[in-house]
Design a protein around this motif. Structure first.
Motif, PDB file in Angstrom:
ATOM      1  N   ASP A 247      23.188  39.510 -10.360  1.00 12.47           N
ATOM      2  CA  ASP A 247      23.919  39.792 -11.595  1.00 12.47           C
ATOM      3  C   ASP A 247      23.046  40.686 -12.467  1.00 12.47           C
ATOM      4  O   ASP A 247      22.156  40.215 -13.175  1.00 12.47           O
ATOM      5  CB  ASP A 247      24.238  38.476 -12.315  1.00 12.47           C
ATOM      6  CG  ASP A 247      25.044  38.675 -13.590  1.00 12.47           C
ATOM      7  OD1 ASP A 247      25.152  39.815 -14.072  1.00 12.47           O
ATOM      8  OD2 ASP A 247      25.553  37.671 -14.122  1.00 12.47           O
ATOM      9  N   THR A 248      23.285  41.984 -12.423  1.00 15.89           N
ATOM     10  CA  THR A 248      22.421  42.914 -13.153  1.00 15.89           C
ATOM     11  C   THR A 248      22.561  42.753 -14.663  1.00 15.89           C
ATOM     12  O   THR A 248      21.621  43.047 -15.405  1.00 15.89           O
ATOM     13  CB  THR A 248      22.709  44.364 -12.745  1.00 15.89           C
ATOM     14  OG1 THR A 248      24.077  44.675 -13.007  1.00 15.89           O
ATOM     15  CG2 THR A 248      22.417  44.567 -11.258  1.00 15.89           C
ATOM     16  N   GLY A 249      23.723  42.277 -15.112  1.00 21.07           N
ATOM     17  CA  GLY A 249      23.869  42.013 -16.543  1.00 21.07           C
ATOM     18  C   GLY A 249      22.929  40.917 -17.004  1.00 21.07           C
ATOM     19  O   GLY A 249      22.327  41.011 -18.082  1.00 21.07           O
ATOM     20  N   ALA A 250      22.794  39.869 -16.175  1.00 25.84           N
ATOM     21  CA  ALA A 250      21.853  38.802 -16.503  1.00 25.84           C
ATOM     22  C   ALA A 250      20.423  39.322 -16.487  1.00 25.84           C
ATOM     23  O   ALA A 250      19.599  38.954 -17.337  1.00 25.84           O
ATOM     24  CB  ALA A 250      22.007  37.645 -15.520  1.00 25.84           C
ATOM     25  N   VAL A 251      20.128  40.194 -15.542  1.00 24.66           N
ATOM     26  CA  VAL A 251      18.775  40.752 -15.434  1.00 24.66           C
ATOM     27  C   VAL A 251      18.390  41.492 -16.715  1.00 24.66           C
ATOM     28  O   VAL A 251      17.339  41.232 -17.308  1.00 24.66           O
ATOM     29  CB  VAL A 251      18.675  41.689 -14.221  1.00 24.66           C
ATOM     30  CG1 VAL A 251      17.355  42.463 -14.259  1.00 24.66           C
ATOM     31  CG2 VAL A 251      18.798  40.912 -12.916  1.00 24.66           C
ATOM     32  N   VAL A 252      19.221  42.417 -17.137  1.00 23.41           N
ATOM     33  CA  VAL A 252      18.859  43.229 -18.302  1.00 23.41           C
ATOM     34  C   VAL A 252      18.983  42.438 -19.594  1.00 23.41           C
ATOM     35  O   VAL A 252      18.450  42.848 -20.627  1.00 23.41           O
ATOM     36  CB  VAL A 252      19.679  44.534 -18.374  1.00 23.41           C
ATOM     37  CG1 VAL A 252      19.420  45.386 -17.142  1.00 23.41           C
ATOM     38  CG2 VAL A 252      21.163  44.260 -18.551  1.00 23.41           C
TER      39      VAL A 252
END
Length: 218
Positions: A52-57
């Motif tokens: 989940d790239t949204g969670a990453v950033v």
């Protein structure tokens, strides 16, 4: 940065007439969200592991290995970190832009004959690449440090304040006996940075030049 370059930057910082200001990089001076998202998307495609790239950033700041541990077993983290760093320059740098107000903030430091020290949790090579790519006028660049561990670098360069978006950057300023300036452009809003103990909280770097006009180092 070579030892000779670092030594010259340190001499410059100590002989400058103006203040020495330390700055975090990701989400303080550089908007790396799109680039980092792209790198994690590439890792997901290569490994077959959904990320989940949204969670990453949404939690940028801590070391890379900390984030990778959310997605990969401990034994795989070193290899994934190496792969991340291998593709970062080609994938992430082209998508990196300066944060709003960053250029004016650094110009304000220069206008006071001050010195700029970038201290980041990003590894040294990619910290230097990002600074060069964005044309940030830094006198010294130090990577690979997070939280209170940044304090030694800030003390070495004589920083009177450290500007960052993360609670870890408040820890960094405290470790350096510097003024902790939070900017609410990262994972923590103004209320959270204030509650954590930042001395000053700005909505973004557009507000920095006015604050700098009244700044006096401890």
């Amino acid at each position: 940065m070579s030892p000779e370059t670092a030594a010259e930057a340190l001499r410059s910082a100590r002989t400058g007439r103006g203040p020495v200001l330390g700055f975090d990089l990701d989400l303080t001076l550089a908007d790396t969200r799109a680039g980092i998202s792209a790198v994690y998307a590439a890792l997901a495609a290569e490994s077959g592991v959904p990320i989940d790239t949204g969670a990453v950033v949404g939690r940028l700041g801590p070391p890379l290995e900390v984030e990778l541990a959310y997605w990969f077993p401990p034994a795989e983290v070193p290899a994934m970190a190496a792969r991340y760093r291998a593709i970062y320059p080609e994938v992430a740098l082209p998508a990196t832009v300066a944060m709003p107000g960053a250029a004016a903030a650094l110009d304000a430091v220069r206008a006071r004959d001050g010195r700029i020290v970038v201290v980041s949790g990003k590894n040294q090579a990619d910290t230097e690449r990002t600074v060069r790519f964005l044309g940030l006028p830094a006198d010294a660049v130090v990577g690979g440090l997070f939280g209170a561990d940044k304090g030694a670098a800030l003390r070495e360069h004589g920083a009177g304040a450290y500007i960052g978006d993360h609670t870890g950057d408040v820890d960094a300023a405290r470790a350096a006996a510097a003024v902790a300036v939070g900017v609410a452009t990262g994972p923590f809003d103004a209320a959270a940075l204030t509650a954590y103990g930042a001395d000053v909280v700005l909505p973004d770097l557009h507000a920095f030049p006015d604050w700098l006009g009244s700044f006096t180092a401890r």
